[in-house]
Motif scaffolding. Sequence first.
Motif, PDB file in Angstrom:
ATOM      1  N   TYR A   1     132.677  51.716  -1.487  1.00 55.55           N
ATOM      2  CA  TYR A   1     132.113  52.774  -0.439  1.00 55.55           C
ATOM      3  C   TYR A   1     132.634  54.191  -0.805  1.00 55.55           C
ATOM      4  CZ  TYR A   1     130.322  49.839   3.321  1.00 55.55           C
ATOM      5  OH  TYR A   1     129.635  48.894   4.028  1.00 55.55           O
TER       6      TYR A   1
ATOM      7  N   ARG B   1     128.377  57.321   9.938  1.00 58.03           N
ATOM      8  CA  ARG B   1     127.902  56.037   9.098  1.00 58.03           C
ATOM      9  C   ARG B   1     126.667  55.358   9.956  1.00 58.03           C
ATOM     10  NH1 ARG B   1     130.531  50.114   9.226  1.00 58.03           N
ATOM     11  NH2 ARG B   1     129.484  49.144   7.578  1.00 58.03           N
TER      12      ARG B   1
ATOM     13  N   ASP C   1     123.936  50.801   4.312  1.00 62.01           N
ATOM     14  CA  ASP C   1     124.922  51.712   3.975  1.00 62.01           C
ATOM     15  C   ASP C   1     124.686  52.757   2.926  1.00 62.01           C
ATOM     16  OD1 ASP C   1     126.524  51.654   6.578  1.00 62.01           O
ATOM     17  OD2 ASP C   1     127.824  50.128   5.632  1.00 62.01           O
TER      18      ASP C   1
ATOM     19  N   LYS D   1     127.347  55.693   1.775  1.00 64.90           N
ATOM     20  CA  LYS D   1     128.203  55.412   0.406  1.00 64.90           C
ATOM     21  C   LYS D   1     127.825  56.831  -0.299  1.00 64.90           C
ATOM     22  CE  LYS D   1     128.100  50.504   0.419  1.00 64.90           C
ATOM     23  NZ  LYS D   1     127.818  49.117  -0.171  1.00 64.90           N
TER      24      LYS D   1
ATOM     25  N   HIS E   1     130.615  59.060  -1.656  1.00 61.50           N
ATOM     26  CA  HIS E   1     131.128  59.242  -3.136  1.00 61.50           C
ATOM     27  C   HIS E   1     131.207  60.568  -3.784  1.00 61.50           C
ATOM     28  CE1 HIS E   1     130.902  55.161  -5.102  1.00 61.50           C
ATOM     29  NE2 HIS E   1     130.746  54.868  -3.938  1.00 61.50           N
TER      30      HIS E   1
END
Length: 856
Positions: free
Chosen positions: A538, A700, A710, A714, A718
């Motif tokens: 994630y 989210r 997602d 993500k 990141h």
Amino acid sequence: MSSFRWLKFACLCRSFLCFISELGTMSDFPLEANIVGFLKLISTLLVVCSLSGLVQSQAQPPVGPNSDPVYQQLRNVGLSSEAVTVNNFDFKRDAATFRLTGTVCFVAPVQGHVTGAVFVGNGTMSLDPPMASERATLKLLSKEGEFVERFEQLVLRFTDTTYEELKKAGTAGGSCDAGLLRDSQNAMRHDRQLKYNLDARILQDVLASDPGGLFVAFVHGKKYNGKEIFAIDPHGAPTLVHPVAPEEVEFVTYDENKLGTWAAFHESEEYKDGTAVGDQQNYTYQITHQQLDTTIEKNAHLNGKATTTLVSLVDGLRAIPFDLFHTLRVSSVVDEKQQPLSFIQEDKNDDADFWVVLPHPLGLGEKYTITTAYDGKDAVKNEGGGNYYPVTREDWYPNTIAGGIGQYTAYDMTFRIPKGMKMAATGVLVSDSNDGGQDVSVWKSAAPQTVAGFNFGKFRMQEAKLTSPDYLVQAYVNEEPPDNVKALVNRVQGSAAGEETVNQRVTYDASLGNMSTLPAMKQALAEAEASVQLYSNYFGPAPFKQLSVTQQAACNYGQSWPGLVYLPMCYFYDITIRHQLGLDFRDFGYWRVVAPHEVAHQWWGHTVGFQSYRDQWMSEGFADMSASLYIQMAEKNPQKYLQFWNDERTMLLERNNMGYRAIDAGPLTMGYRMSNYRTGFNVTRDLIYPKGAYVLHMLRMMMWNNESGDQQFKEMMHDFVKTYAGHAATTEDFKALVEKHMTPDMQRIGGGKMDWFFDEYVYGTELPTYKVDYNFEKNAQGDVVLNLKLTQSDVSSNFRMLVPIYLELANGRIYTPGRMFAIGNGTQEAKIPFTGLKDTPRRVMVNYYYDVLASN
């Protein structure tokens, strides 16, 4: 002249005197008529030799604690005979205005600096913070819209221009009670709410090459409280009460019954010119490398030697503060050439702050290395049965003030512990060997770290090597319980167990469940493994390639350091024993999420740091939200995930015994300051953890869609980790990054910005209420058509939100057709056809996954 040359000259003087003395004993020494002149020459040489010894002694820095002569003058300063009388004199210090009518008496000068004054008479202090949130907090605590304190006594300490201003405004004459100055000194040195070495802080400015800007007012208030402090410190005033605050201006009460930070903010001019954004710590230096050599004896006595390399972040730095646990007593400090340095460390029960006084000021960017030797007890405790408890986690070595929040340092560490014990520490294990009666392990940081730590004991260890990501995960659990647990078991078993001593192995009574922690080792290892894999997916990779999950002797909290997790001992008990001890009462699922929460701090707090207490909601909140991902992944029953978010909301909305809900007490960015005598001391924990988690959860859910799930979330996370790895991030940094990854809906509702969302949920205290009315019909093609009314209430007129709509289909599956825009207090209507949907859904829901933090 160098001290070496003075020494040679003094030796020559002594040799010459010895030669003259020898001549004087010789009978054939010619006594000429100019003998008087010759004796005068001898007398002069005696004086010169004496002075040479004096200069030689002054060339060496004073050795030993608190021996610096300037510090001693400041420590023992008293009132001088200088005094002035003022009449309705106003002087401003940032957002505070003082009005004085009475007598001002000044302290004696030190090194030409007058650093304090005492006022007696009639005075007022008004305070008008430049931030709306700070004005709201001041109103909450004072119960008044305008803050004006009255006083008859005031003690000032300063290194700014206060002396010159007061002297110019008054006429000579008057007297004051010297006891007021002593009272303020005693408060700083002995009051358990303070214990801050203000004398050392003043010394820092007195020795610096640039003028100081320190101003501290001890206000004997008559209206709000008799123990108030208003402080301005360019290095960060909150070292007085709150050690991790970045602001230069602070107003606090240190009365045990009315404790709290009433206001804290940057200098007002910074808000006008925009430089106050970011809340960076006002560090005067940064530690770049620590070489720590630590020995811990069987009785837990700690002996340490720290070689610390630092870089000055200001020009003219000479007195340097460090964070060191108060019972660890410094025996020596030397520089790279092993020359002794002067240092300050008062009694362990008083203002025991550790300061080092350099022989010369450092320039901006200049490096310096010092080595500190120290030792003491109580930093680590021997709890028996091979259980050692590291009491102090951030300051078991000389660390940056506030534990180095926002700073990253490289560490090389060597630990020597009793034979038979196992060490787990931050960084990577380089070597492990036995040396006589000690286990010696060497550790090195894989990447610069926010902090260093350790845990050791009579551990058993299991490990797992992950390949994706490349990670070594280990679990350490004690073989035996600590003495207090053995004693508890003995008391319960009583005579039936034969009154076994604490040193005997105990067979545990069934009524207490299984008191051994060893069976839970596999669970701890499995949860850590799964968490590392999930979070790497994630959030992206963390820079640490090794994680040790360890048992600690404390039962009621967990903690996470880089590559090292401390789990509470009671986590390792089975559910029977936790129930018998009452640990499952209103635990809000704590025992299920404590391990994944602490593992998540490898990303939140350590990979990505936080700049100050105003940004700490990201560290704790993001770790809590990460734990929800673990619950969603690990639990087969989806209701467990929903229960997690319901528990988070409950903590925010329940009223405490002071009548306050955490969500109402203040914004997330107030952090730990929200806990005070008025709102209650649970508020911070019940605010920044769950609400911080909700902020990330709501983002989210805004980004989730039926096609890619997602993926967009993500990508954002990141990017956040990659951008700020090895750096401290602020709330505004995170907001800017979210704006890079907005969905089209997020862009439309906020005009391409996320200010609306952050103003509502991070900087504000909004809480909407939702109501949905609906009916289904079918069109000519037999497709289901939804007629929907969504009402949003209990918010400000500008409040806006993306509210997801959910359908429970006829087959029980949950489906989301999209989101509705809700603005202000009102009702939005929509007519939504579902092409191809023939079976009428069971129901329509909003906020099914607790997508929006709301009252319902």
